[in-house]
Design a protein around this motif. Structure first.
Motif, PDB file in Angstrom:
ATOM      1  N   ALA A 143      60.004 -11.856 -44.746  1.00 48.10           N
ATOM      2  CA  ALA A 143      59.682 -12.922 -43.788  1.00 48.10           C
ATOM      3  C   ALA A 143      60.402 -12.699 -42.458  1.00 48.10           C
ATOM      4  O   ALA A 143      59.826 -12.900 -41.384  1.00 48.10           O
ATOM      5  CB  ALA A 143      60.052 -14.282 -44.373  1.00 48.10           C
ATOM      6  N   CYS A 180      58.529 -10.172 -40.491  1.00 45.58           N
ATOM      7  CA  CYS A 180      57.327 -10.770 -39.870  1.00 45.58           C
ATOM      8  C   CYS A 180      57.707 -11.450 -38.565  1.00 45.58           C
ATOM      9  O   CYS A 180      57.021 -11.329 -37.555  1.00 45.58           O
ATOM     10  CB  CYS A 180      56.674 -11.776 -40.802  1.00 45.58           C
ATOM     11  SG  CYS A 180      56.000 -11.039 -42.290  1.00 45.58           S
ATOM     12  N   THR A 220      51.347 -14.015 -40.397  1.00 43.83           N
ATOM     13  CA  THR A 220      51.122 -13.744 -41.820  1.00 43.83           C
ATOM     14  C   THR A 220      50.591 -14.969 -42.549  1.00 43.83           C
ATOM     15  O   THR A 220      51.170 -16.059 -42.451  1.00 43.83           O
ATOM     16  CB  THR A 220      52.449 -13.268 -42.466  1.00 43.83           C
ATOM     17  OG1 THR A 220      52.867 -12.073 -41.801  1.00 43.83           O
ATOM     18  CG2 THR A 220      52.286 -12.983 -43.947  1.00 43.83           C
ATOM     19  N   ALA A 253      58.233 -21.442 -45.584  1.00 45.15           N
ATOM     20  CA  ALA A 253      57.469 -21.029 -44.398  1.00 45.15           C
ATOM     21  C   ALA A 253      57.784 -21.884 -43.180  1.00 45.15           C
ATOM     22  O   ALA A 253      57.654 -21.424 -42.040  1.00 45.15           O
ATOM     23  CB  ALA A 253      55.973 -21.080 -44.694  1.00 45.15           C
ATOM     24  N   ILE A 275      54.585 -17.554 -40.093  1.00 47.10           N
ATOM     25  CA  ILE A 275      54.079 -17.618 -41.469  1.00 47.10           C
ATOM     26  C   ILE A 275      53.372 -18.938 -41.765  1.00 47.10           C
ATOM     27  O   ILE A 275      53.913 -20.013 -41.536  1.00 47.10           O
ATOM     28  CB  ILE A 275      55.231 -17.392 -42.470  1.00 47.10           C
ATOM     29  CG1 ILE A 275      55.833 -15.995 -42.229  1.00 47.10           C
ATOM     30  CG2 ILE A 275      54.743 -17.519 -43.916  1.00 47.10           C
ATOM     31  CD1 ILE A 275      57.136 -15.761 -42.944  1.00 47.10           C
TER      32      ILE A 275
END
Ligand code: MN
Length: 261
Positions: free
Chosen positions: A23, A26, A33, A50, A56
């Motif tokens: 994460a 990302c 994502t 998230a 995310i």
């Protein structure tokens, strides 16, 4: 804060042993994502996780491959649907290993779609192994095209089914395994480019022997650029633009506003 640069629109973030690291990658690399859940039992934990990341978004899902053991969890999915704009992974799988639960899979899939048809706009990431026609029949019958966007993940149907999906307004998220197979590549070349998005389906898909990660997306974009005869950065921009168009159906997350042009 970095603006989105890349897209991984189907990833099982919670199945990486180092999902916190994934994460953070990302976020650092700007990889927008869409994280799947395979069971509603994982929803609350994933949603809270998230919330800490702008890149995310999480789908509420009940994966067709676990419906044999978890069909009763449909009762957990339905009351949670009003909480989310994102649904996935859901769908159908008629391959030999999962065919025995096909009737239950259809019950789960159609119940989720009909429940969503009474709610606000939603984005779906949909599995359709050996069942693309059935999936589309349900989508066509149950969803309002003005309040839903269906992304067919790892599409592997026939050319006729591909045309039907295009007519229905579906998007396609494509991964490195598809780009590495002649059949997948041939399908990708027949998809309208404005409907194509990238995904990893990590950690299920392996690239060079290791589970695919969102940070591998630039390689997927490179393969897609080769298939299309375009430059890598043009394809990266196109994919981002496609996601922006797709997400117009819902109130976009703040992170997406920075790609408005
Ligand atoms: Mn998946």
């Amino acid at each position: 804060m970095i603006s989105p640069q890349w897209v991984d629109y189907h990833c099982h973030l919670d199945l990486y042993h180092d999902h916190g690291v994934v994460a953070a990658e990302c976020e650092r690399l700007g990889i927008l994502t869409f994280a799947m859940t395979t069971t509603p039992k994982a929803w609350e934990r994933n949603r809270r996780f998230a919330d800490r990341f702008t890149m995310i978004r999480v789908g509420l899902g009940l994966h067709p491959q676990v419906v044999a053991e978890r069909a009763h969890e449909l009762n957990d999915v339905l009351p949670l649907l009003p909480e989310t704009d994102y649904v996935g992974e859901i769908g159908l799988d008629a391959s030999p290993a999962f065919y025995s639960s096909f009737a239950a899979q259809e019950r789960v899939f159609t119940s989720v779609l009909s429940a969503c048809s009474k709610l606000g706009p939603k984005i779906f990431s949909v599995h359709s192994v050996r069942s693309a026609s059935r999936v589309m029949t349900h989508v066509e019958r149950l969803l309002d095209p003005n309040r839903s966007r269906v992304v067919l993940h790892w599409f592997s149907g026939s050319v006729a089914e591909l045309r039907r999906a295009v007519t229905l307004g579906c998007y396609f998220s494509v991964n490195s395994a598809m780009l590495g197979s002649s059949r997948g590549l041939s399908l990708i070349k027949q998809m309208p480019r404005e409907r194509v998005i990238t995904e990893t389906d990590g950690p299920f898909v392996k690239t060079m022997g290791i589970p695919a990660r969102p940070s591998h997306i630039p390689t997927t974009v490179h393969s897609l650029a080769q298939a299309w005869g375009e430059k890598d950065d043009a394809v990266a921009q196109r994919v981002l633009f496609n996601v922006q168009e797709l997400e117009r159906i819902i109130e976009p997350k703040a992170s997406l506003q920075s790609v408005d042009q």
